[in-house]
Design a protein around this motif. Structure first.
Motif, PDB file in Angstrom:
ATOM      1  N   ARG A  29       0.848  -1.193   0.000  1.00 57.51           N
ATOM      2  CA  ARG A  29       0.000   0.000   0.000  1.00 57.51           C
ATOM      3  C   ARG A  29       0.882   1.241   0.000  1.00 57.51           C
ATOM      4  O   ARG A  29       1.661   1.437   0.905  1.00 57.51           O
ATOM      5  N   ALA A  30       0.719   2.070  -1.024  1.00 54.34           N
ATOM      6  CA  ALA A  30       1.616   3.213  -1.186  1.00 54.34           C
ATOM      7  C   ALA A  30       0.918   4.549  -0.976  1.00 54.34           C
ATOM      8  O   ALA A  30       1.549   5.589  -1.070  1.00 54.34           O
ATOM      9  N   GLU A  31      -0.376   4.536  -0.686  1.00 49.76           N
ATOM     10  CA  GLU A  31      -1.103   5.791  -0.485  1.00 49.76           C
ATOM     11  C   GLU A  31      -0.657   6.446   0.818  1.00 49.76           C
ATOM     12  O   GLU A  31      -0.325   5.765   1.787  1.00 49.76           O
ATOM     13  N   GLU A  32      -0.695   7.773   0.831  1.00 49.73           N
ATOM     14  CA  GLU A  32      -0.274   8.512   2.022  1.00 49.73           C
ATOM     15  C   GLU A  32      -1.098   8.107   3.242  1.00 49.73           C
ATOM     16  O   GLU A  32      -0.553   7.922   4.331  1.00 49.73           O
ATOM     17  N   ALA A  33      -2.407   7.952   3.068  1.00 42.48           N
ATOM     18  CA  ALA A  33      -3.271   7.587   4.194  1.00 42.48           C
ATOM     19  C   ALA A  33      -2.848   6.250   4.798  1.00 42.48           C
ATOM     20  O   ALA A  33      -2.861   6.076   6.022  1.00 42.48           O
ATOM     21  N   ASP A  34      -2.449   5.284   3.963  1.00 42.16           N
ATOM     22  CA  ASP A  34      -2.001   3.985   4.462  1.00 42.16           C
ATOM     23  C   ASP A  34      -0.696   4.107   5.237  1.00 42.16           C
ATOM     24  O   ASP A  34      -0.521   3.494   6.289  1.00 42.16           O
ATOM     25  N   ARG A  35       0.225   4.910   4.721  1.00 46.06           N
ATOM     26  CA  ARG A  35       1.507   5.107   5.407  1.00 46.06           C
ATOM     27  C   ARG A  35       1.293   5.788   6.752  1.00 46.06           C
ATOM     28  O   ARG A  35       1.854   5.367   7.767  1.00 46.06           O
TER      29      ARG A  35
ATOM     30  N   THR B 228       7.377   1.398   1.201  1.00 47.21           N
ATOM     31  CA  THR B 228       6.467   0.925   0.164  1.00 47.21           C
ATOM     32  C   THR B 228       7.240   0.217  -0.939  1.00 47.21           C
ATOM     33  O   THR B 228       8.434   0.445  -1.132  1.00 47.21           O
TER      34      THR B 228
END
Length: 159
Positions: free
Chosen positions: A2-8, A21
């Motif tokens: 998962r590379a989305e900012e929210a996931d990080r 990521t």
């Protein structure tokens, strides 16, 4: 993956030390591992120093680690919260050395409670009010702009 900012952000807020990521390079992975090991080693060395110290003295003040008591130069007890005690002990273990907010969070965290990096600023403000002669012009807990904080006073360790 998962590379989305929210996931990080969620991963980090849930307690991850870092988030990498895919795809990633081996060099980046090794650099992140070395940084994590440096932080862990610094935390372990401070914890080791605290376990060997019975008390710390600075400028007439004394912090008794075993009893968790702070005495001012006149000998009167100064009440500290658990967070203030842990923060002061972390500073006294590393006098005259700049500590970042992240290092202070790691060194003073109680039971891995969820804390935020700006909470260190609030704890330092409260601690300054208790130990500084003039909290608006600190002598002991000095801000290093862009770097963190330094306990700018010689410290004697009582073993």
């Amino acid at each position: 993956g998962r590379a989305e900012e929210a996931d990080r952000v969620m991963g980090l807020e849930l307690g991850a030390d870092d988030y990498l990521t895919k795809p990633f390079s081996t060099r980046e992975l090794l650099a992140r591992l070395r940084a994590l090991l440096r932080r862990a080693q610094a935390q372990a060395s401070v914890a080791d120093a605290m376990s060997r110290a019975r008390a710390y003295r600075f400028d007439g003040w004394e912090l008794n680690v075993g009893l968790r008591r702070l005495k001012n130069p006149q000998g009167a007890a100064v009440e500290l919260t658990n967070g203030e005690f842990s923060l002061l002990a972390a500073f006294l273990c590393s006098p005259q050395r700049t500590l970042t907010r992240d290092q202070l969070l790691d060194l003073s965290r109680l039971h891995n409670a969820e804390v935020y990096d700006r909470s260190i600023d609030v704890q330092i403000l409260r601690l300054r009010r208790k130990i500084e002669p003039e909290p608006s012009r600190p002598r002991y807990l000095v801000t290093q702009r862009g770097a963190g904080y330094v306990f700018d006073c010689p410290v004697d360790v009582v073993r």
